[in-house]
Scaffold this motif. Structure first.
Motif, PDB file in Angstrom:
ATOM      1  N   PRO A 188       0.824  -1.209   0.000  1.00 30.27           N
ATOM      2  CA  PRO A 188       0.000   0.000   0.000  1.00 30.27           C
ATOM      3  C   PRO A 188       0.860   1.262   0.000  1.00 30.27           C
ATOM      4  O   PRO A 188       1.801   1.387   0.794  1.00 30.27           O
ATOM      5  CB  PRO A 188      -0.801  -0.107   1.300  1.00 30.27           C
ATOM      6  N   CYS A 189       0.538   2.175  -0.882  1.00 31.28           N
ATOM      7  CA  CYS A 189       1.262   3.444  -0.995  1.00 31.28           C
ATOM      8  C   CYS A 189       0.229   4.562  -1.117  1.00 31.28           C
ATOM      9  O   CYS A 189      -0.657   4.498  -1.968  1.00 31.28           O
ATOM     10  CB  CYS A 189       2.174   3.420  -2.217  1.00 31.28           C
ATOM     11  N   THR A 190       0.353   5.564  -0.263  1.00 30.85           N
ATOM     12  CA  THR A 190      -0.541   6.717  -0.304  1.00 30.85           C
ATOM     13  C   THR A 190       0.272   7.947  -0.671  1.00 30.85           C
ATOM     14  O   THR A 190       1.284   8.236  -0.026  1.00 30.85           O
ATOM     15  CB  THR A 190      -1.226   6.935   1.058  1.00 30.85           C
ATOM     16  N   ILE A 191      -0.160   8.647  -1.708  1.00 31.79           N
ATOM     17  CA  ILE A 191       0.506   9.874  -2.147  1.00 31.79           C
ATOM     18  C   ILE A 191      -0.446  11.037  -1.866  1.00 31.79           C
ATOM     19  O   ILE A 191      -1.534  11.112  -2.438  1.00 31.79           O
ATOM     20  CB  ILE A 191       0.860   9.822  -3.642  1.00 31.79           C
ATOM     21  N   GLN A 192      -0.034  11.922  -0.953  1.00 27.53           N
ATOM     22  CA  GLN A 192      -0.798  13.130  -0.625  1.00 27.53           C
ATOM     23  C   GLN A 192      -0.171  14.260  -1.427  1.00 27.53           C
ATOM     24  O   GLN A 192       1.009  14.543  -1.261  1.00 27.53           O
ATOM     25  CB  GLN A 192      -0.705  13.413   0.878  1.00 27.53           C
ATOM     26  N   TYR A 193      -0.926  14.880  -2.304  1.00 26.24           N
ATOM     27  CA  TYR A 193      -0.404  15.920  -3.185  1.00 26.24           C
ATOM     28  C   TYR A 193      -1.368  17.100  -3.183  1.00 26.24           C
ATOM     29  O   TYR A 193      -2.416  17.056  -2.515  1.00 26.24           O
ATOM     30  CB  TYR A 193      -0.169  15.364  -4.594  1.00 26.24           C
TER      31      TYR A 193
ATOM     32  N   ASN B 267       3.081  17.972   1.372  1.00 25.65           N
ATOM     33  CA  ASN B 267       2.922  16.758   0.574  1.00 25.65           C
ATOM     34  C   ASN B 267       3.519  15.575   1.326  1.00 25.65           C
ATOM     35  O   ASN B 267       4.386  15.746   2.176  1.00 25.65           O
ATOM     36  CB  ASN B 267       3.630  16.933  -0.773  1.00 25.65           C
ATOM     37  N   GLU B 268       3.072  14.361   0.959  1.00 25.50           N
ATOM     38  CA  GLU B 268       3.551  13.202   1.707  1.00 25.50           C
ATOM     39  C   GLU B 268       3.413  11.934   0.881  1.00 25.50           C
ATOM     40  O   GLU B 268       2.483  11.789   0.092  1.00 25.50           O
ATOM     41  CB  GLU B 268       2.700  13.083   2.984  1.00 25.50           C
ATOM     42  N   ILE B 269       4.351  11.000   1.074  1.00 26.13           N
ATOM     43  CA  ILE B 269       4.238   9.647   0.519  1.00 26.13           C
ATOM     44  C   ILE B 269       4.414   8.684   1.684  1.00 26.13           C
ATOM     45  O   ILE B 269       5.366   8.789   2.451  1.00 26.13           O
ATOM     46  CB  ILE B 269       5.290   9.364  -0.565  1.00 26.13           C
ATOM     47  N   VAL B 270       3.463   7.744   1.810  1.00 28.34           N
ATOM     48  CA  VAL B 270       3.503   6.784   2.906  1.00 28.34           C
ATOM     49  C   VAL B 270       3.426   5.377   2.334  1.00 28.34           C
ATOM     50  O   VAL B 270       2.517   5.066   1.562  1.00 28.34           O
ATOM     51  CB  VAL B 270       2.327   7.007   3.886  1.00 28.34           C
ATOM     52  N   LEU B 271       4.389   4.529   2.699  1.00 25.44           N
ATOM     53  CA  LEU B 271       4.340   3.100   2.390  1.00 25.44           C
ATOM     54  C   LEU B 271       3.896   2.370   3.643  1.00 25.44           C
ATOM     55  O   LEU B 271       4.268   2.743   4.754  1.00 25.44           O
ATOM     56  CB  LEU B 271       5.722   2.567   1.996  1.00 25.44           C
ATOM     57  N   SER B 272       3.139   1.317   3.454  1.00 28.81           N
ATOM     58  CA  SER B 272       2.690   0.503   4.578  1.00 28.81           C
ATOM     59  C   SER B 272       3.250  -0.902   4.428  1.00 28.81           C
ATOM     60  O   SER B 272       3.455  -1.380   3.317  1.00 28.81           O
ATOM     61  CB  SER B 272       1.164   0.453   4.603  1.00 28.81           C
ATOM     62  N   ASN B 273       3.471  -1.580   5.555  1.00 21.99           N
ATOM     63  CA  ASN B 273       3.932  -2.962   5.492  1.00 21.99           C
ATOM     64  C   ASN B 273       2.764  -3.944   5.658  1.00 21.99           C
ATOM     65  O   ASN B 273       2.978  -5.124   5.886  1.00 21.99           O
ATOM     66  CB  ASN B 273       5.031  -3.227   6.520  1.00 21.99           C
ATOM     67  N   TYR B 274       1.529  -3.464   5.542  1.00 26.34           N
ATOM     68  CA  TYR B 274       0.359  -4.354   5.564  1.00 26.34           C
ATOM     69  C   TYR B 274       0.208  -4.962   4.173  1.00 26.34           C
ATOM     70  O   TYR B 274      -0.634  -4.547   3.378  1.00 26.34           O
ATOM     71  CB  TYR B 274      -0.902  -3.591   5.981  1.00 26.34           C
ATOM     72  N   ALA B 275       1.061  -5.932   3.883  1.00 27.41           N
ATOM     73  CA  ALA B 275       1.135  -6.515   2.550  1.00 27.41           C
ATOM     74  C   ALA B 275       1.301  -8.030   2.674  1.00 27.41           C
ATOM     75  O   ALA B 275       1.438  -8.565   3.771  1.00 27.41           O
ATOM     76  CB  ALA B 275       2.296  -5.897   1.771  1.00 27.41           C
ATOM     77  N   ASP B 276       1.344  -8.707   1.527  1.00 28.70           N
ATOM     78  CA  ASP B 276       1.392 -10.172   1.505  1.00 28.70           C
ATOM     79  C   ASP B 276       2.808 -10.744   1.457  1.00 28.70           C
ATOM     80  O   ASP B 276       3.003 -11.895   1.112  1.00 28.70           O
ATOM     81  CB  ASP B 276       0.572 -10.706   0.332  1.00 28.70           C
ATOM     82  N   GLY B 277       3.800  -9.941   1.805  1.00 26.41           N
ATOM     83  CA  GLY B 277       5.177 -10.412   1.786  1.00 26.41           C
ATOM     84  C   GLY B 277       6.103  -9.336   2.337  1.00 26.41           C
ATOM     85  O   GLY B 277       5.662  -8.377   2.969  1.00 26.41           O
TER      86      GLY B 277
END
Length: 113
Positions: A33-38, A70-80
């Motif tokens: 998951p990646c959220t880009i706030q622009y 502005n912001e970019i957020v990566l999450s580790n709620y992933a399948d690997g």
């Protein structure tokens, strides 16, 4: 949170390697998951880190305002395994409709000597 010096459109790139000593040591996530706030809002997307290792991968072009809003957020709620190496911001100008794609090389040319 990036510090943007000039308001405008920026192409955002993501770079990731692989986890472990050898390719395939771990299952790399294909839904990071990646959220880009622009300046124009927020975009949520999923990055497939199970491929395209060791290269800049474009996430799209977004309008960013000057400063730290502005912001970019990566999450580790992933399948690997999730790898967060780097993001790159490439200024693409003020006009969102500007032509940033290089033309194809010419074909059928004849060189006279």
């Amino acid at each position: 949170i990036p510090t943007i010096g000039v308001t405008g459109n920026y192409e955002i790139f993501e770079w990731h390697g692989w986890a472990g000593k050898n390719l395939g040591d771990f299952k790399m996530a294909d839904n990071v998951p990646c959220t880009i706030q622009y300046a124009g809002g927020k975009k949520v997307l999923a990055i497939d880190q199970s491929k395209n290792f060791g290269q800049w991968n474009s996430l799209g072009i977004f309008q960013f305002s000057k400063g730290k809003a502005n912001e970019i957020v990566l999450s580790n709620y992933a399948d690997g395994v999730v790898v967060a190496d780097a993001f790159k911001f490439v200024y693409r100008g003020l006009n969102s409709k500007s032509d940033n794609v290089a033309p194809n090389p010419p074909t059928g040319l004849k060189v006279n000597k």
